[in-house]
Motif scaffolding. Sequence first.
Motif: not given
Length: 312
Positions: A205-212, A215-216
Amino acid sequence: MTETAVYAAGGVVWRIVDGKLRVLLIHRTKYRDVTLPKGKVDPGEMLAETAAREIHEETGIRVALGVPVGVSRYRLPSKRTKIVHYWAAEATDAAIRASAFVPNKEIAALEWVSTKKALARLSYPVDVEILEYFAGLVEQGVLGTFPLIVLRHGKALGREEWDGEDAERPLASRGKKQSQAIVGPLLAFGARKLISSPAVRCVATLEPLSAILGRKIHTTKRISQDAWEDGASDARTVVGERVRARKPAVLCSHGPVLPELLTEIALATGTLRGSYLGSASALDPAAFSVVHLSANNPGSGIVAIETHLPKV
Protein backbone atom coordinates in the motif's frame (compact mmCIF):
# COMPACT_ATOMS: atom_id res chain seq x y z
CA MET A 1 -20.81 14.25 -2.06
CA THR A 2 -23.93 15.19 -4.01
CA GLU A 3 -24.17 15.48 -7.77
CA THR A 4 -25.70 18.95 -7.60
CA ALA A 5 -22.83 20.50 -5.62
CA VAL A 6 -19.55 21.83 -6.98
CA TYR A 7 -16.61 20.86 -4.78
CA ALA A 8 -13.42 22.86 -4.40
CA ALA A 9 -10.53 23.18 -1.95
CA GLY A 10 -7.92 25.72 -0.97
CA GLY A 11 -6.01 27.17 1.92
CA VAL A 12 -5.04 29.96 4.25
CA VAL A 13 -1.37 30.20 3.32
CA TRP A 14 0.78 31.74 6.05
CA ARG A 15 4.37 32.59 6.95
CA ILE A 16 6.28 34.36 9.70
CA VAL A 17 8.14 37.52 8.58
CA ASP A 18 10.38 39.24 11.16
CA GLY A 19 8.47 37.49 13.91
CA LYS A 20 5.06 38.56 12.58
CA LEU A 21 2.35 36.40 11.02
CA ARG A 22 1.39 37.16 7.44
CA VAL A 23 -1.30 35.50 5.32
CA LEU A 24 -1.50 35.34 1.54
CA LEU A 25 -4.28 37.01 -0.45
CA ILE A 26 -4.74 36.66 -4.19
CA HIS A 27 -6.06 39.44 -6.41
CA ARG A 28 -7.96 37.83 -9.27
CA THR A 29 -7.79 39.47 -12.69
CA LYS A 30 -11.16 38.49 -14.15
CA TYR A 31 -13.29 39.03 -11.06
CA ARG A 32 -11.38 42.05 -9.69
CA ASP A 33 -11.67 40.62 -6.21
CA VAL A 34 -9.47 39.64 -3.27
CA THR A 35 -9.79 36.10 -2.03
CA LEU A 36 -8.02 32.98 -0.74
CA PRO A 37 -6.32 30.51 -3.10
CA LYS A 38 -8.69 27.71 -4.07
CA GLY A 39 -10.00 25.76 -7.05
CA LYS A 40 -12.31 23.00 -8.20
CA VAL A 41 -11.65 19.30 -7.70
CA ASP A 42 -10.30 17.52 -10.76
CA PRO A 43 -11.79 14.11 -11.67
CA GLY A 44 -10.40 11.40 -9.40
CA GLU A 45 -8.86 13.84 -6.92
CA MET A 46 -9.32 13.82 -3.18
CA LEU A 47 -9.98 17.20 -1.55
CA ALA A 48 -6.61 17.55 0.18
CA GLU A 49 -4.88 16.85 -3.12
CA THR A 50 -6.94 19.58 -4.77
CA ALA A 51 -6.05 22.11 -2.07
CA ALA A 52 -2.29 21.59 -2.41
CA ARG A 53 -2.46 21.59 -6.21
CA GLU A 54 -4.58 24.72 -6.47
CA ILE A 55 -2.41 26.65 -4.00
CA HIS A 56 0.63 25.79 -6.10
CA GLU A 57 -1.06 26.60 -9.41
CA GLU A 58 -2.34 29.98 -8.22
CA THR A 59 0.65 31.13 -6.18
CA GLY A 60 3.61 29.07 -7.36
CA ILE A 61 4.17 27.96 -3.75
CA ARG A 62 4.31 24.27 -2.84
CA VAL A 63 2.87 23.65 0.61
CA ALA A 64 2.09 20.81 2.98
CA LEU A 65 -1.37 21.11 4.45
CA GLY A 66 -1.83 21.76 8.15
CA VAL A 67 -5.04 21.73 10.15
CA PRO A 68 -8.44 22.07 8.47
CA VAL A 69 -9.84 25.58 8.98
CA GLY A 70 -13.38 25.24 7.74
CA VAL A 71 -15.80 24.71 4.89
CA SER A 72 -17.59 27.46 3.00
CA ARG A 73 -20.87 27.02 1.12
CA TYR A 74 -22.50 29.44 -1.27
CA ARG A 75 -24.83 29.51 -4.26
CA LEU A 76 -23.48 29.91 -7.75
CA PRO A 77 -25.30 31.82 -10.52
CA SER A 78 -26.17 28.38 -11.92
CA LYS A 79 -28.12 27.75 -8.66
CA ARG A 80 -25.72 24.93 -7.73
CA THR A 81 -24.08 25.00 -4.32
CA LYS A 82 -20.31 25.40 -4.18
CA ILE A 83 -18.62 23.71 -1.22
CA VAL A 84 -15.00 24.68 -0.51
CA HIS A 85 -12.78 22.91 2.04
CA TYR A 86 -9.84 24.89 3.46
CA TRP A 87 -6.65 24.02 5.31
CA ALA A 88 -3.98 26.14 6.96
CA ALA A 89 -0.73 25.81 5.00
CA GLU A 90 2.66 27.19 5.93
CA ALA A 91 4.76 28.70 3.12
CA THR A 92 8.37 27.95 3.98
CA ASP A 93 11.15 30.30 2.93
CA ALA A 94 12.46 27.64 0.55
CA ALA A 95 9.03 27.23 -1.06
CA ILE A 96 8.68 30.97 -1.56
CA ARG A 97 12.14 31.22 -3.12
CA ALA A 98 11.22 28.38 -5.48
CA SER A 99 7.99 30.04 -6.60
CA ALA A 100 7.96 31.13 -10.22
CA PHE A 101 4.76 33.16 -9.92
CA VAL A 102 4.22 36.06 -12.32
CA PRO A 103 0.97 38.01 -12.78
CA ASN A 104 -1.25 36.27 -15.33
CA LYS A 105 -4.73 36.29 -16.85
CA GLU A 106 -6.14 34.62 -13.73
CA ILE A 107 -4.11 36.08 -10.84
CA ALA A 108 -3.16 39.78 -11.04
CA ALA A 109 -1.13 39.87 -7.82
CA LEU A 110 -0.22 38.15 -4.56
CA GLU A 111 -0.17 40.06 -1.29
CA TRP A 112 1.18 39.13 2.15
CA VAL A 113 -0.67 41.01 4.89
CA SER A 114 -1.49 40.78 8.59
CA THR A 115 -4.57 38.81 9.56
CA LYS A 116 -6.31 42.05 10.56
CA LYS A 117 -5.68 43.63 7.14
CA ALA A 118 -6.68 40.43 5.38
CA LEU A 119 -10.03 40.37 7.17
CA ALA A 120 -10.67 43.94 5.98
CA ARG A 121 -9.60 43.31 2.37
CA LEU A 122 -11.28 40.01 1.55
CA SER A 123 -14.14 40.45 -0.89
CA TYR A 124 -16.45 37.72 0.41
CA PRO A 125 -18.00 37.04 3.84
CA VAL A 126 -17.44 33.28 3.43
CA ASP A 127 -13.68 33.91 3.14
CA VAL A 128 -13.80 36.15 6.21
CA GLU A 129 -15.37 33.30 8.22
CA ILE A 130 -12.57 30.93 7.22
CA LEU A 131 -9.90 33.46 8.15
CA GLU A 132 -11.60 34.20 11.48
CA TYR A 133 -11.43 30.50 12.36
CA PHE A 134 -7.76 30.49 11.35
CA ALA A 135 -7.14 33.54 13.56
CA GLY A 136 -8.69 31.64 16.47
CA LEU A 137 -6.13 28.86 16.03
CA VAL A 138 -3.37 31.44 16.05
CA GLU A 139 -4.66 32.84 19.34
CA GLN A 140 -4.67 29.32 20.80
CA GLY A 141 -1.00 28.93 19.83
CA VAL A 142 -1.56 25.82 17.70
CA LEU A 143 -0.74 27.15 14.24
CA GLY A 144 2.48 25.21 13.66
CA THR A 145 1.54 21.53 13.47
CA PHE A 146 2.75 18.19 12.15
CA PRO A 147 0.60 15.20 11.09
CA LEU A 148 0.62 11.59 12.14
CA ILE A 149 -1.33 9.76 9.44
CA VAL A 150 -2.92 6.45 10.41
CA LEU A 151 -3.56 4.43 7.25
CA ARG A 152 -5.37 1.14 6.75
CA HIS A 153 -3.86 -1.02 4.02
CA GLY A 154 -5.60 -1.25 0.66
CA LYS A 155 -8.09 -3.94 -0.29
CA ALA A 156 -6.36 -7.35 -0.08
CA LEU A 157 -7.26 -10.72 -1.54
CA GLY A 158 -9.82 -12.43 0.64
CA ARG A 159 -8.60 -15.07 3.07
CA GLU A 160 -10.64 -17.65 1.16
CA GLU A 161 -8.69 -16.77 -2.01
CA TRP A 162 -5.28 -17.23 -0.41
CA ASP A 163 -3.59 -20.47 0.65
CA GLY A 164 -0.41 -19.04 2.20
CA GLU A 165 0.39 -17.25 5.43
CA ASP A 166 -1.96 -14.36 6.18
CA ALA A 167 0.95 -11.91 6.40
CA GLU A 168 1.84 -12.79 2.80
CA ARG A 169 -1.65 -12.06 1.47
CA PRO A 170 -1.27 -9.54 -1.39
CA LEU A 171 -3.35 -6.58 -2.46
CA ALA A 172 -6.31 -7.25 -4.72
CA SER A 173 -6.59 -5.39 -8.02
CA ARG A 174 -8.69 -2.72 -6.31
CA GLY A 175 -6.12 -2.43 -3.53
CA LYS A 176 -3.37 -1.74 -6.05
CA LYS A 177 -5.46 1.05 -7.57
CA GLN A 178 -6.12 2.44 -4.09
CA SER A 179 -2.40 2.51 -3.29
CA GLN A 180 -1.91 4.75 -6.33
CA ALA A 181 -4.94 6.94 -5.57
CA ILE A 182 -3.77 7.90 -2.08
CA VAL A 183 -0.30 9.08 -3.13
CA GLY A 184 -1.45 12.61 -3.98
CA PRO A 185 -3.36 13.31 -0.77
CA LEU A 186 -0.65 11.79 1.42
CA LEU A 187 1.90 14.01 -0.30
CA ALA A 188 -0.44 16.97 0.26
CA PHE A 189 -0.06 16.48 4.02
CA GLY A 190 3.72 16.38 3.73
CA ALA A 191 4.13 12.65 4.37
CA ARG A 192 7.83 11.82 4.77
CA LYS A 193 8.51 8.99 7.23
CA LEU A 194 6.87 5.72 6.15
CA ILE A 195 6.25 3.08 8.81
CA SER A 196 4.39 -0.15 8.14
CA SER A 197 3.39 -3.52 9.45
CA PRO A 198 5.61 -6.12 7.70
CA ALA A 199 2.53 -7.70 6.09
CA VAL A 200 2.74 -7.70 2.29
CA ARG A 201 -0.59 -5.90 1.92
CA CYS A 202 0.59 -3.02 4.15
CA VAL A 203 4.00 -2.59 2.53
CA ALA A 204 2.46 -2.75 -0.95
CA THR A 205 0.00 0.00 0.00
CA LEU A 206 2.92 2.35 0.70
CA GLU A 207 5.15 1.33 -2.20
CA PRO A 208 3.84 3.89 -4.75
CA LEU A 209 4.32 6.70 -2.22
CA SER A 210 7.76 5.35 -1.31
CA ALA A 211 8.75 5.41 -4.98
CA ILE A 212 7.64 9.03 -5.43
CA LEU A 213 9.40 10.19 -2.27
CA GLY A 214 12.50 8.08 -2.81
CA ARG A 215 12.19 7.02 0.84
CA LYS A 216 12.44 3.60 2.46
CA ILE A 217 9.48 1.91 4.12
CA HIS A 218 10.38 1.04 7.72
CA THR A 219 8.60 -2.12 8.86
CA THR A 220 7.88 -3.06 12.47
CA LYS A 221 6.13 -6.10 13.89
CA ARG A 222 4.89 -3.89 16.74
CA ILE A 223 1.90 -2.82 14.61
CA SER A 224 1.34 -6.11 12.75
CA GLN A 225 -1.88 -8.08 12.90
CA ASP A 226 -0.01 -11.23 13.91
CA ALA A 227 1.42 -9.44 16.96
CA TRP A 228 -2.02 -8.01 17.77
CA GLU A 229 -3.61 -11.47 17.61
CA ASP A 230 -0.87 -12.81 19.88
CA GLY A 231 -1.36 -9.97 22.36
CA ALA A 232 2.16 -8.76 21.62
CA SER A 233 1.54 -5.57 19.62
CA ASP A 234 3.19 -2.39 20.88
CA ALA A 235 1.61 0.69 19.33
CA ARG A 236 2.77 2.78 22.30
CA THR A 237 6.46 2.54 21.41
CA VAL A 238 5.85 3.30 17.72
CA VAL A 239 3.62 6.28 18.46
CA GLY A 240 5.91 7.62 21.18
CA GLU A 241 8.85 7.71 18.77
CA ARG A 242 6.82 9.61 16.18
CA VAL A 243 5.41 12.16 18.63
CA ARG A 244 8.91 12.90 19.96
CA ALA A 245 10.26 13.24 16.41
CA ARG A 246 7.66 15.94 15.57
CA LYS A 247 7.86 15.07 11.86
CA PRO A 248 5.12 14.07 9.39
CA ALA A 249 4.73 10.29 9.32
CA VAL A 250 2.44 7.61 7.90
CA LEU A 251 1.65 4.52 9.98
CA CYS A 252 0.18 1.77 7.80
CA SER A 253 -1.47 -1.08 9.66
CA HIS A 254 -4.52 -3.33 9.97
CA GLY A 255 -8.13 -2.74 10.99
CA PRO A 256 -7.83 -4.33 14.46
CA VAL A 257 -4.63 -2.39 15.25
CA LEU A 258 -5.89 1.06 14.26
CA PRO A 259 -7.84 1.72 17.49
CA GLU A 260 -4.64 1.07 19.47
CA LEU A 261 -2.70 3.52 17.32
CA LEU A 262 -5.29 6.29 17.74
CA THR A 263 -5.62 5.63 21.46
CA GLU A 264 -1.85 5.80 21.95
CA ILE A 265 -1.66 9.09 20.05
CA ALA A 266 -4.29 10.48 22.42
CA LEU A 267 -2.45 9.19 25.48
CA ALA A 268 0.93 10.43 24.26
CA THR A 269 -0.43 13.94 23.77
CA GLY A 270 -2.55 14.20 26.91
CA THR A 271 -5.79 14.24 24.93
CA LEU A 272 -9.07 13.13 26.48
CA ARG A 273 -10.30 9.96 24.87
CA GLY A 274 -13.76 9.88 23.35
CA SER A 275 -15.98 8.48 20.63
CA TYR A 276 -14.09 10.54 18.04
CA LEU A 277 -11.22 8.04 18.34
CA GLY A 278 -13.53 5.22 17.36
CA SER A 279 -14.71 7.11 14.30
CA ALA A 280 -11.15 7.95 13.25
CA SER A 281 -10.00 4.33 13.60
CA ALA A 282 -12.98 2.63 11.89
CA LEU A 283 -11.39 2.91 8.46
CA ASP A 284 -12.24 1.22 5.19
CA PRO A 285 -9.36 -0.22 3.13
CA ALA A 286 -6.93 2.55 2.02
CA ALA A 287 -8.73 5.18 4.11
CA PHE A 288 -6.64 7.25 6.50
CA SER A 289 -7.02 9.60 9.44
CA VAL A 290 -4.73 12.62 9.79
CA VAL A 291 -3.99 13.55 13.40
CA HIS A 292 -2.63 17.10 13.66
CA LEU A 293 -0.35 17.78 16.64
CA SER A 294 1.30 20.98 17.85
CA ALA A 295 4.90 21.17 16.63
CA ASN A 296 5.90 23.37 19.56
CA ASN A 297 4.11 21.37 22.24
CA PRO A 298 2.82 17.95 21.17
CA GLY A 299 1.76 17.26 24.75
CA SER A 300 -0.87 20.00 24.52
CA GLY A 301 -3.27 17.57 22.87
CA ILE A 302 -4.64 16.69 19.46
CA VAL A 303 -5.37 19.88 17.51
CA ALA A 304 -7.58 18.23 14.88
CA ILE A 305 -8.42 14.86 13.31
CA GLU A 306 -9.75 14.39 9.79
CA THR A 307 -10.55 11.20 7.89
CA HIS A 308 -10.20 10.68 4.14
CA LEU A 309 -11.65 7.95 1.95
CA PRO A 310 -10.02 6.86 -1.34
CA LYS A 311 -11.96 7.46 -4.54
CA VAL A 312 -11.41 3.89 -5.73
